[in-house]
Design a protein around this motif. Structure first.
Motif, PDB file in Angstrom:
ATOM      1  N   ARG A 111       0.887  -1.157  -0.108  1.00  0.00           N
ATOM      2  CA  ARG A 111       0.137  -0.121  -0.098  1.00  0.00           C
ATOM      3  C   ARG A 111       1.118   1.231   0.088  1.00  0.00           C
ATOM      4  O   ARG A 111       1.934   1.175   0.382  1.00  0.00           O
ATOM      5  CB  ARG A 111      -0.975   0.204   1.016  1.00  0.00           C
ATOM      6  N   GLY A 112       0.474   2.158  -0.498  1.00  0.00           N
ATOM      7  CA  GLY A 112       1.173   3.406  -0.869  1.00  0.00           C
ATOM      8  C   GLY A 112       1.320   4.291   0.531  1.00  0.00           C
ATOM      9  O   GLY A 112       0.366   4.263   1.602  1.00  0.00           O
ATOM     10  N   GLY A 113       2.072   5.209   0.597  1.00  0.00           N
ATOM     11  CA  GLY A 113       2.427   6.013   1.889  1.00  0.00           C
ATOM     12  C   GLY A 113       1.501   7.298   1.583  1.00  0.00           C
ATOM     13  O   GLY A 113       0.885   7.365   0.526  1.00  0.00           O
ATOM     14  N   ASN A 114       1.272   8.275   2.797  1.00  0.00           N
ATOM     15  CA  ASN A 114       0.507   8.961   2.621  1.00  0.00           C
ATOM     16  C   ASN A 114       0.919  10.519   3.142  1.00  0.00           C
ATOM     17  O   ASN A 114       0.561  11.367   3.502  1.00  0.00           O
ATOM     18  CB  ASN A 114      -1.002   8.953   3.365  1.00  0.00           C
ATOM     19  N   LYS A 115       2.264  10.442   3.156  1.00  0.00           N
ATOM     20  CA  LYS A 115       3.399  11.755   3.667  1.00  0.00           C
ATOM     21  C   LYS A 115       4.323  12.057   2.767  1.00  0.00           C
ATOM     22  O   LYS A 115       4.893  11.089   2.098  1.00  0.00           O
ATOM     23  CB  LYS A 115       3.633  11.625   5.138  1.00  0.00           C
TER      24      LYS A 115
END
Length: 255
Positions: free
Chosen positions: A127-131
């Motif tokens: 899953r991708g990061g968000n920062k």
């Protein structure tokens, strides 16, 4: 501490589909080599410790990965250098593709999770990061992007607007058709960030084939100045380390 005027950086090309044990051995070796050459920072490719070959990665015990990171932290402390390495970390919701920034005291001071996923296996298992990333090395503001993140300028341009002077860019770009066009026609592993941000761009890409022979990665790691011009470049297929001194006054962010 007074912010230095220069920063010597080494970028290491490693094979992307070797075992955790082999990757750790080569990581420790190149940390020592970079320190002997006088570098302050050594950057390794994307997921450099765990590797990027998912049939093997999904079988790794989380404890073995944690131990490899601990040994890398000790190597950074023994050498007295900053080290940036990568792993895939198993979470309750798939894996995260992480870059770990380790200080010369052996402390992880920053972690960044890849935002823009690439490839069938990565999209399946991760899953991708968000920062976005913003941290300091010896008082020098820096940022991180991982592989495909580099195609999205906001990932590093926003940190540059906040003061980042150096982009560290670990990569494991494969030689599938679309990636070959991206790399070979542009003449580099990644598009240089300098012309749009006026910051230094340090790329450590991977080399080698997967065990099944279906994918390869062809190096071309580089260190480029804020004009996008090369300070050091690596070859296509061999494991190697490149090194350059960054004159930080050039990173004026006049974009």
């Amino acid at each position: 501490m007074k912010t230095p005027k220069t920063l010597q950086v080494s970028c290491v090309q490693l094979s992307w589909a070797k075992s955790l044990e082999k990757n750790l051995e080569r990581t420790r070796y190149y940390i020592r080599q970079a320190a002997e050459e006088g570098s302050r920072v050594v950057l390794f490719p994307e997921v450099s410790l765990t590797g990027y070959y998912f049939p093997d990665i999904i079988k790794l015990a989380p404890g073995a990965v944690k131990d490899a990171i601990a040994q890398t932290r000790r190597a950074a402390e023994e050498a007295g250098v900053w080290v940036i390495v990568g792993t895939l970390r198993k979470t309750s919701d798939r894996f995260l593709n992480l870059a770990h920034v380790i200080s010369p005291s052996g402390t992880i001071i920053h972690e960044y999770a890849k935002v823009h996923l690439a490839g069938r296996d990565e999209r399946k298992y991760c899953r991708g990061g968000n920062k976005l990333s913003l941290f300091e090395i010896d008082g020098i503001p820096c940022t991180l992007a991982i592989c495909r993140d580099g195609r999205h300028p906001e990932v590093y341009r926003l940190p540059a607007m906040l003061g980042a002077m150096v982009l560290f860019h670990p990569s494991c770009s494969s030689d599938e058709v679309e990636a070959v066009v991206w790399k070979r026609l542009s003449g580099r592993a990644q598009q240089p960030a300098g012309p749009t941000t006026r910051i230094f761009h340090c790329v450590a890409n991977s080399v080698g084939q997967s065990p099944d022979g279906k994918q390869t990665s062809s190096g071309q790691s580089f260190i480029r100045n804020p004009e996008g011009l090369p300070l050091a470049e690596a070859g296509f297929y061999q494991e190697e380390m490149i090194t350059a001194v960054l004159d930080l006054e050039q990173a004026d962010r006049r974009y």
